[in-house]
Design an enzyme around this catalytic site. Structure first.
Site, PDB file in Angstrom:
ATOM      1  N   SER A 108       0.836  -1.197   0.000  1.00  0.00           N
ATOM      2  CA  SER A 108       0.000   0.000   0.000  1.00  0.00           C
ATOM      3  C   SER A 108       0.868   1.243   0.000  1.00  0.00           C
ATOM      4  CB  SER A 108      -0.878  -0.013   1.250  1.00  0.00           C
ATOM      5  OG  SER A 108      -1.127   1.300   1.683  1.00  0.00           O
ATOM      6  N   LYS A 109       0.407   2.264  -0.676  1.00  0.00           N
ATOM      7  CA  LYS A 109       1.239   3.456  -0.743  1.00  0.00           C
ATOM      8  C   LYS A 109       1.177   4.257   0.555  1.00  0.00           C
ATOM      9  CE  LYS A 109      -1.587   7.216  -2.395  1.00  0.00           C
ATOM     10  NZ  LYS A 109      -1.407   8.570  -2.878  1.00  0.00           N
TER      11      LYS A 109
END
Length: 532
Positions: free
Chosen positions: A264-265
Site C-alpha cells: 500500500s502506498k
RNA sequence: GGCCCCAUCGUCUAGCGGUCUAGGACUCCGGCCUUUCACGCCGGCAACACGGGUUCGAGUCCCGUUGGGGUCACCA
C-alpha cells in the site's frame, strides 16, 4: 436458488477488463492486475477493456484519471475499448451508466430478488452492534423491509426513506469455480442483504459492476484476491438478473517488501526500513532532485508507477518483473518480450499465494533490459534527462549525436536507469565550471607526488596525436614505465583532474570524449587548485 | 472475532507420488578480471512450517495444528 453454477462456455471472443477508480495515480499492484487481464485477452485474440469505476466519485474525474491512462500508455498496455478510444458499449464511465444500473435495481425489485428497506443507517448499525455484543453472526432482521406497497406506504407515512437491498438466500452455499483457486464455497447465510441503491436513487458498486460486466460482455473477470469474498453477492445479482456469468480468476495480491501484507502506498514509512526499498527510493529521489521533480511521498514513490517513468526505468523491465510476480512459465525462463509473454501466458500457471515486491529483483530486470537496448535507443532515452537539467539544449544541436553515443557507450552498464546519465555531467559542463569532489581531490591529488606526476604527464598528453583512447593509453603506459611507477599512482589523480570525480567511465574513453583542449584546461585548473 | 484464502532457500519461483542427497533466478558471502565504479566470469551459504494419516513410496494426496493474509460499508 441453484447452488452449483454451470461452467459456461463462451462462443464469443474473450473479453477482459480492468476497472480502476480515478484516484489520481496508478498503483503497481493495479498494473499487475491489468497486465494479466491484458495478456489473457491478447493471448486469446480477444479484447481488453478499460472501464472507469467512478461511481460515487465527485467531479474532477478527468484530472484523476489522466495519470492512470498515461501510466498505461507508457507501459504499453493498450485498451481496445474505454476512455479516449470508446467502442461499441460506450460510455465506459460507470457514472454515465446510472440509467442501466437503476433499471437493473428495478428489475431485481420487481422480480423479488431485492426489496425496499426503510431502516435508517442508525437502526441497521444498532442491530449490527447488538449482534456483536451477543457474539452472534449478524444478519439484517429485515424489520423495515417492505415487500408490498401497503407496507411501503406505512413506512413512508412515518417519513422514512428507502434504500434497495438484495434479498439474499439464507440457506445453502454459493459454490463457484475460480480459474486460479479452484472450487470455492461460501455460506449464503453469512451474506448480507447488501444495499444496491441509495435513497437518492444512485446505485452502488456491486450492482454497477455486475451490470456493466454483463453489458460489456465481459467473459473473464480477472481481479485481485480481495474481491474473492465479494463474488457470491455478485453471482447472486448476475443470476437474478438473468445475466451470463463470467469466469472468475482471483489473483494473489502483490505483498509489501519483506512482508506478506498487501502493498500500500500509505505504509511507506514501514517499507523504508527495508534496505533495498530504501535504496530504490534514494536513487529515485536523487534523480528527481536533479531534474526538479517534486518528491512528496504521496505522489512520488515506488508503489506508484509514475516513479519509474520519472527515474527512467524501462516499461519492458517493469512489465517483465511484474509478470513473474505470481506467474511463471517453467523453472528457468525469466526474460520475456511482449510477444513471448502473450504466447506463453496462462491463468493455470498463476500462483495462489501472494508475492512480495522485491526492489532488487526489479533492478536486476532493469539492468538486463538496458543491456539489450540498442545504443541509439539508449541515447534517446537519456536525452530528456539532459534537457531537463539544461546539460543539453532542446532541441539538441545536430552535432551532439555522435558525442552522446560515445558517452552512453562509455558509461555502459553504469547507466542502470535513464536518469543515471546525470551522474556523467562532467562530459557536459564547461571546463571552468567543473566541480571537484572534495574527498576524491584530497585522496588522489593531494597525495604525495601525485600533482608532480600529473604536471609531467600533462605535457606528454599535450603532444599526443591523434587524441584517442589508444594513443592516450599508450602515452600513459610508457610514462609509468619510464618513471618506474604503477599505473595506480597517477591514473586516479588524472581522473579527478579531468572529471572532478573519483569514479566514472574508463579513463582513456573519458580523455577521448573530452578532447585534448578540455583535458589540458582541466588538468591545469586542477593543478592550480592543488597549489593553493 | 466470524467467514474465506494461502504456506518450498531472505525474496521470486520449479516441482502436478518414485528421476528431489529438492532445480533456476535475485540478494548475500568468497574469488577472478581490473585504473575507479559498474559489468562480466567462477565458486559458496541457504528451503519443503509442524503433527497425524493414505501409500511399497509424500515436497507432491487427505485431515488437523500453527503461522500469515484477505474480507466483513448506504467505498470502489
Amino acid at each position: 436458488m441453484t447452488n452449483v453454477l454451470p461452467r459456461h462456455s463462451y462462443p464469443m471472443t474473450v473479453r477482459t477488463r480492468f476497472a480502476p477508480s480515478p484516484t489520481g495515480y496508478l498503483h503497481i499492484g493495479g498494473v499487475r492486475t491489468a497486465l494479466f487481464n491484458w495478456l489473457f485477452a491478447r493471448k486469446h485474440g480477444g479484447q481488453f477493456i478499460l472501464r472507469i469505476d467512478d461511481t460515487d466519485q465527485e467531479r474532477n474525474v478527468e484530472a484523476a484519471l489522466e495519470p492512470i491512462l498515461e501510466g498505461f500508455r507508457w507501459l504499453g498496455i493498450d485498451w481496445d475499448e474505454g476512455p479516449c478510444v470508446d467502442g461499441p458499449h460506450a460510455p465506459y464511465f460507470q457514472s454515465q451508466r446510472s440509467e442501466q444500473h437503476q433499471a437493473a435495481a428495478k428489475q431485481l425489485l420487481v422480480a423479488g430478488f431485492a426489496y425496499r428497506d426503510y431502516a435508517t443507517p442508525e437502526e441497521v448499525q444498532a442491530e449490527r452492534e447488538s449482534a456483536e455484543k451477543e457474539k452472534r453472526d449478524y444478519v439484517y432482521s429485515r424489520r423495515w423491509m417492505a415487500e408490498t406497497d401497503e407496507q411501503a406506504a406505512a413506512f413512508e407515512a412515518e417519513g422514512r426513506k428507502f434504500v434497495v437491498r438484495l434479498k439474499m438466500p439464507r440457506d445453502g452455499k454459493c459454490e463457484f469455480h475460480d480459474l486460479i483457486r479452484g472450487d470455492v464455497a461460501f455460506d449464503w447465510a453469512r451474506e448480507q442483504d447488501h444495499v444496491i441503491q441509495r435513497a437518492d436513487g444512485s446505485c452502488l458498486y456491486h450492482l454497477a459492476s455486475v451490470v456493466d460486466d454483463s453489458d460489456f460482455e465481459i467473459t473473464h473477470v480477472i481481479r485481485a484476491a480481495e474481491h474473492l469474498s465479494n463474488t457470491p453477492r455478485q453471482i447472486f445479482i448476475a443470476q437474478s438478473l438473468g445475466c451470463n456469468l463470467p469466469e472468475f480468476a482471483h489473483l494473489p495480491y502483490v505483498a509489501e517488501p519483506s512482508g506478506t501484507a498487501k502493498i500500500s502506498k500509505r505504509k511507506l514509512d514501514k517499507y523504508l526500513k527495508n534496505r533495498d526499498f530504501k535504496s530504490l527510493c534514494d536513487h529515485g529521489n536523487a534523480i528527481a532532485a536533479k531534474i526538479g521533480h517534486e518528491t512528496t511521498a504521496d505522489t512520488f514513490n515506488p508503489v506508484i508507477v509514475d516513479f519509474y517513468r520519472e527515474v527512467g526505468y524501462l516499461p519492458d523491465a517493469i512489465i517483465n518483473y511484474l509478470l513473474l510476480l505470481g506467474w511463471s512459465l517453467d523453472d528457468k525462463t525469466e526474460e520475456f518480450t511482449r510477444d513471448e509473454m502473450i504466447t506463453h501466458f496462462s491463468l493455470e500457471r498463476v500462483n495462489k499465494s501472494p508475492a512480495s515486491f522485491d526492489p532488487q529483483k526489479l533492478s536486476a530486470f532493469q539492468l538486463r533490459h538496458m543491456q539489450h537496448l540498442p545504443i541509439k535507443q539508449k541515447v534517446a532515452l537519456v536525452v530528456p534527462f539532459l534537457q531537463k537539467t539544461g546539460l543539453v539544449a532542446s532541441p539538441p544541436p545536430c552535432d551532439t549525436a555522435p558525442h552522446l553515443i560515445k558517452i552512453v557507450e562509455a558509461a555502459g552498464d553504469r547507466i542502470k536507469t535513464a536518469g543515471d546519465i546525470l551522474e556523467f555531467d562532467e562530459f557536459f559542463v564547461n571546463d571552468d565550471a567543473l566541480p571537484f569532489e572534495e574527498k576524491a581531490f584530497k585522496k588522489r591529488v593531494c597525495k604525495d607526488g601525485a600533482a608532480e606526476l600529473l604536471r609531467e604527464f600533462r605535457d606528454i598528453l599535450a603532444s599526443a596525436e591523434p587524441f584517442d583512447r589508444e594513443t592516450c593509453e599508450a602515452a600513459l603506459r610508457s610514462f609509468i614505465e619510464s618513471k618506474e611507477i604503477k599505473i595506480g599512482e597517477i591514473i586516479h589523480a588524472l581522473r579527478v583532474a579531468v572529471t572532478g570525480k573519483g569514479v566514472g567511465v574508463g579513463m582513456f574513453e573519458a580523455l577521448e570524449i573530452l578532447g585534448k583542449d578540455s583535458c589540458l584546461v582541466r588538468i591545469d585548473r586542477c593543478l592550480a587548485r592543488a597549489d593553493d
